[in-house]
Design an enzyme around this catalytic site. Structure first.
Site: not given
Length: 972
Positions: A474, A631
């Site tokens: 991320e 995710e």
């Protein structure tokens, strides 16, 4: 293998040793370059060894070993030059002449690969760089000569037109003769082409140059220069070419020795190249001393790393796989999670793998936050535990998406190097304690992180379990905007590359306002805390820079992974979700082998639609290719003010909505819910309650459902007839401060249109502004605030070709520099829309602007004047004046909505726009608004948007007449 030959130069014969990649068995001896039975070489390198200009030979490791290894690793042909040394009266420029003669000879050959590079080590690096500068100058001279000849020919042609026919013939013959002479002078045998790449190892490019005080004395350096040039003052610029003009060069890769008195010369050269806009990459070879290429046995690791760095740059890039690497090519939807075995004792691992198999898990992301476990102290590595878990997973048929664990630097690193810690806009240091506490532009952080990446890639290259590389995690989630001194230096480099000179920057930034004119690059800073509004273009550029800086860091990791494992795809997990916009993902998408995304829902009336919107956009970042949901959550998260669990059916519906929009992988954070730490209350596939839980049973059911959809894996999502356009630069600029209202939210307006389309049963694609729009009947571009001239022309062409465009308030207002288009709003779109607005009229909280069609606007309103008789007013304000307009343009149209109407208020607008564009719902009337339709080839996904069952009996071919609440049916 190698062979020796001679090349004739201006001072006589020059010995050259030629290294070629090893031939495949059965190749014919004597075959020319690139004619072996195996893969043809893809590149050529002319290489010059070092030795202080007066030492060295073709047999030294810096020539022989380097040439052989680069030929092997890069599948290249290497020509190592035995240039004349500065002995027995030989001085500058003779060594450069020799190297350049070989370069000219190589570039003149048409039997060699087209990709050609030049490079060298130490003094040889100076010679190689000087040769490249000669090639640049010769190329520029040829261009100037050609331009002069063309101008002269044009003048003579005009003169001939005025002369008599017989004179004209003579003049033409003279002109042709002159043209031939000019061509011979400017582009004859002399003058090699500019290299495609320059490789410099520990270059000695400056004099005088400060040393690091490691034993090399200034007197020794002076003696070396005096011997080479004949003096130490008034040196020719190309003798030590750090003093020369350096612009106009191709990409440069520099290897620096760590313990090297001459390292400052290479570091200075890197800064100089960046300053003039040359693309440059550098590698600090840890533990090495000057000339480490000459000591492959004494310094094996730095030599290996340095050769790998050069080889990856020289090698013609291999096409990486665009999906997971796996032995079994059978199509399937991958299923899994982040797996963090380092949080658990070893006896739990076997239990985890057993439960994974029960749930149908096929892939896990591994090692994401394991830096301190893999490198407990600087330079001390522990891979044993990771070896074991990879083997365990592989033995059970579970693929490994192996992470580079660089997202969270360990305490030993931040303690030793606190200068890697980010600084926020207020000047506060972001201290350790959470994650992502590192500066994207920190050279110290990058050095440590990339060293670890290289270690991991070297260890696991070729391992059959490794299906993909998961770079960092991320990127930019917590550190996208760093205001540190490192960031300031990098920002200035970025600005130099964008604007080239300060006059251009000052014009773009509008620095005549508030006495902000810059006279030196060092005066430029990130938009740190100030006592009032900061220059808006400075803010916009910092947004662009921050996205680019993170992307550049990703690319630095990717280069190492490409070098060592070119057959393994590389990606990083995006965050296309909610209001996250720090990273310009449409710009990043081309750099990943497949798009991966993390998405989490947020409570609210449009929560489900936002998920669909984000999945839709993710799938269209690289249209037509499968993507990976890296995710999402099985149930509640831990980071919202109130973390509510998902309702029955939501786990499956959310996952299948992503699949409907093109995802071929469905993964969660995480496999086993943590026992400790900040995310211990975050849901997981295996909750604290264990396998005997409703959540685990739902997970297992989802695994079975995904297996039943294996036949759609690899099938692209079928394009719609309507597109909703997303432009990250408009998103950034529209939400800057000092605007008519600070309540405007770019993505909310775009989502409102998407919801309104779903309410009408209309499939729509969410696409980046750079997408090809020509195939869409209707394009909705909400708050398209930034419209440069090329985009203005694209939209005009789209409408002129029969397309239908709809846009909204605060669109077309500024150009790429955030400068207002003058003449009235909506600026760049004013003529296309056939309207003009003199002044914005934003609305206070709680104030509405009623329309005559029964809807009401909020947030914004305008007094719209119609300037073209072709404009039709679709709705007016109660107080008078157009609110919604549509201008017919041939078969196309351009429509404008001047207020925020929300999904319900947009319904009557779409009732006007959709028929005009020839768009109708693919669903029967009774399902429109209740069911979302997504199509992948022959598979039609029917997604229940409600908490109530929906009767599907009006649709043919459905497996069940009743679509459960929050359910999904797939019809083939």
């Amino acid at each position: 293998m190698h062979s020796d030959l001679e090349v004739t130069g201006p001072h006589g014969a020059i010995p050259v040793r030629v290294f070629e990649p090893e031939r495949e068995p059965g190749a014919q001896p004597g075959a020319g370059p690139g004619k072996e039975a195996g893969k043809e070489p893809g590149a050529v390198l002319v290489w010059a060894h070092g030795g202080g200009f007066r030492h060295g030979a073709l047999g030294m490791p810096e020539s022989d070993h380097v040439g052989a290894e680069l030929a092997r690793r890069a599948n290249a042909i290497v020509f190592s030059v035995g240039y004349r040394l500065a002995v027995d009266g030989v001085r500058y420029p003779i060594p450069i002449d020799d190297v350049h003669a070989v370069w000219e000879w190589v570039t003149a050959r048409d039997d060699l690969p087209s990709r050609k590079a030049i490079g060298g080590a130490s003094a040889g690096a100076a010679l190689a760089l000087a040769s490249a500068l000669r090639s640049r100058d010769e190329t520029e001279a040829r261009k100037e000569c050609k331009a002069r000849d063309e101008s002269k020919a044009e003048d003579e042609s005009e003169a001939r037109d005025e002369s008599k026919a017989e004179d004209e013939s003579e003049a033409r013959e003279g002109s042709e003769a002159r043209e031939e002479g000019g061509a011979e002078e400017g582009s004859g045998a002399r003058g090699g082409r500019i290299p495609d790449l320059i490789l410099l190892a520990y270059p000695f490019a400056h004099f005088p140059v400060p040393t690091l005080g490691l034993g090399r004395h200034q007197e020794e350096i002076e003696d070396m220069v005096r011997n080479y040039v004949g003096r130490i003052s008034d040196l020719p610029p190309d003798a030590l070419p750090g003093a020369a003009r350096l612009d106009g060069l191709p990409p440069v890769h520099i290897v620096l020795s760590e313990h090297d008195d001459l390292r400052p010369s290479g570091e200075l050269l890197e800064r100089q190249l960046r300053e003039v806009g040359v693309e440059v990459e550098s590698l600090l070879a840890r533990g090495s001393t000057h000339g480490h290429f000459n000591r492959p046995l004494e310094e094996p690791e730095p030599v290996d790393v340095s050769l790998g760095f050069f080889a990856s740059a020289l090698r013609v890039p291999q096409q990486a796989p665009k999906w997971l690497k796996k032995a079994d090519a059978e199509p399937r939807i991958e299923f899994g999670a982040d797996y963090n075995p380092e949080q658990w004792p070893r006896e739990v691992w076997a239990e985890d793998v057993r439960a994974m198999r029960e749930a149908g898990v096929t892939v896990v992301s591994l090692g994401i936050f394991s830096w301190v476990r893999l490198e407990p102290d600087e330079g001390r590595y522990d891979f044993g535990w990771l070896d074991d878990i990879i083997e365990l997973l592989h033995a059970n048929g579970i693929l490994v998406d192996l992470a580079t664990p660089t997202a969270s630097p360990p305490p030993w690193l931040t303690t030793k190097h606190p200068e890697i810690l980010p600084v926020d806009v207020d000047g506060r240091t972001v201290w350790p304690g959470a994650r992502q506490h590192w500066r994207p532009t920190s050279p110290v952080f990058r050095d440590h992180a990339l060293r670890l990446v290289r270690k991991i890639a070297t260890r696991y290259q070729g391992h059959p379990a490794v299906t993909a590389w998961h770079v960092n995690n991320e990127l930019g989630c917590h550190n996208v905007h760093d205001y540190s001194d490192d960031a300031a230096r990098a920002f200035r480099i970025w600005l130099r590359k964008r604007y080239r000179d300060l006059d251009t920057l000052n014009s773009a930034w509008g620095t005549a306002f508030w006495s902000q004119n810059y006279s030196d690059w060092d005066q430029l800073l990130p938009p740190r805390f100030a006592n009032g509004p900061v220059n808006p273009t400075q803010q916009l550029d910092f947004q662009r820079f921050s996205s680019d800086a993170l992307k550049d860091y990703y690319l630095a990791e990717r280069r190492i992974l490409r070098e060592l494992t070119p057959d393994v795809p590389v990606t990083t997990n995006f965050m296309v979700a909610g209001d996250i916009n720090g990273m310009n993902y449409p710009d990043w998408a081309a750099e990943v082998d497949f798009v991966a995304n993390d998405h989490y829902t947020r409570p609210g009336p449009q929560s489900r639609d936002e998920l669909s919107f984000s999945a839709n956009l993710t799938g269209n970042l690289i249209a037509g290719r499968p993507w990976f949901l890296m995710e999402h959550s099985t149930s509640a998260v831990n980071w919202q003010p109130v973390n509510i669990p998902k309702l029955p059916g939501e786990l499956e519906r959310d996952s299948l909505t992503h699949v409907a929009h093109g995802a071929d992988g469905v993964c969660f954070f995480q496999w086993r819910a943590s026992k400790a730490g900040a995310e211990k209350y975050h849901s997981a596939m295996l909750p604290h309650a264990g396998t005997d839980s409703a959540l685990f049973r739902a997970v297992t059911d989802l695994g079975a459902r995904l297996r039943s959809l294996s036949d759609i894996a690899g099938i692209a999502r079928t394009p719609a007839q309507v597109a909703v356009v997303i432009d990250y630069e408009s998103w950034w600029a529209a939400e800057l401060d000092s605007h008519p209202t600070d309540r405007l939210r770019y993505r909310r307006e775009a989502l409102d249109w998407y919801t309104a389309l779903l309410d009408r049963g209309i499939r729509a694609d969410v696409v980046p502004i750079t997408a090809d729009l020509s195939g869409y009947r209707l394009v909705v571009a909400p708050i398209l605030h930034v419209v440069p001239v090329p985009l203005q022309e694209r939209l005009r062409s789209y409408v002129g070709s029969g397309g239908h465009l709809a846009t909204t308030y605060f669109s077309g207002i500024v150009d790429e520099n955030d400068h207002a288009w003058l003449g009235g709003y909506p600026g760049a779109l004013r003529d296309l829309l056939g309207i003009r607005v003199e002044e914005f009229t934003p609305l206070l909280d709680g104030v509405t602007a009623p329309l005559t069609n029964g809807t009401s606007g909020t947030l914004w309103s305008e007094r719209v004047d119609v300037t073209d008789p072709a404009v039709k007013v679709l709705a007016t304000y109660d107080h008078g004046g157009p609110a919604v307009t549509r201008r017919a343009v041939g078969e196309g149209s351009a429509s404008y909505v001047s207020t925020r109407l929300g999904p319900a208020g947009l319904a009557p607008v779409l009732d006007d726009l959709l028929p005009a564009a020839g768009v109708d719902s693919e669903l029967p009337p009774e399902l429109r608004g209740r069911v979302e339709l997504a199509v992948r080839g022959r598979a039609r996904f029917l997604i229940n948007r409600t908490d109530q069952p929906v009767d599907l009996s009006s649709l043919p071919g459905v497996p069940d007449d009743l679509l459960p609440a929050r359910g999904v049916v797939v019809v083939r």
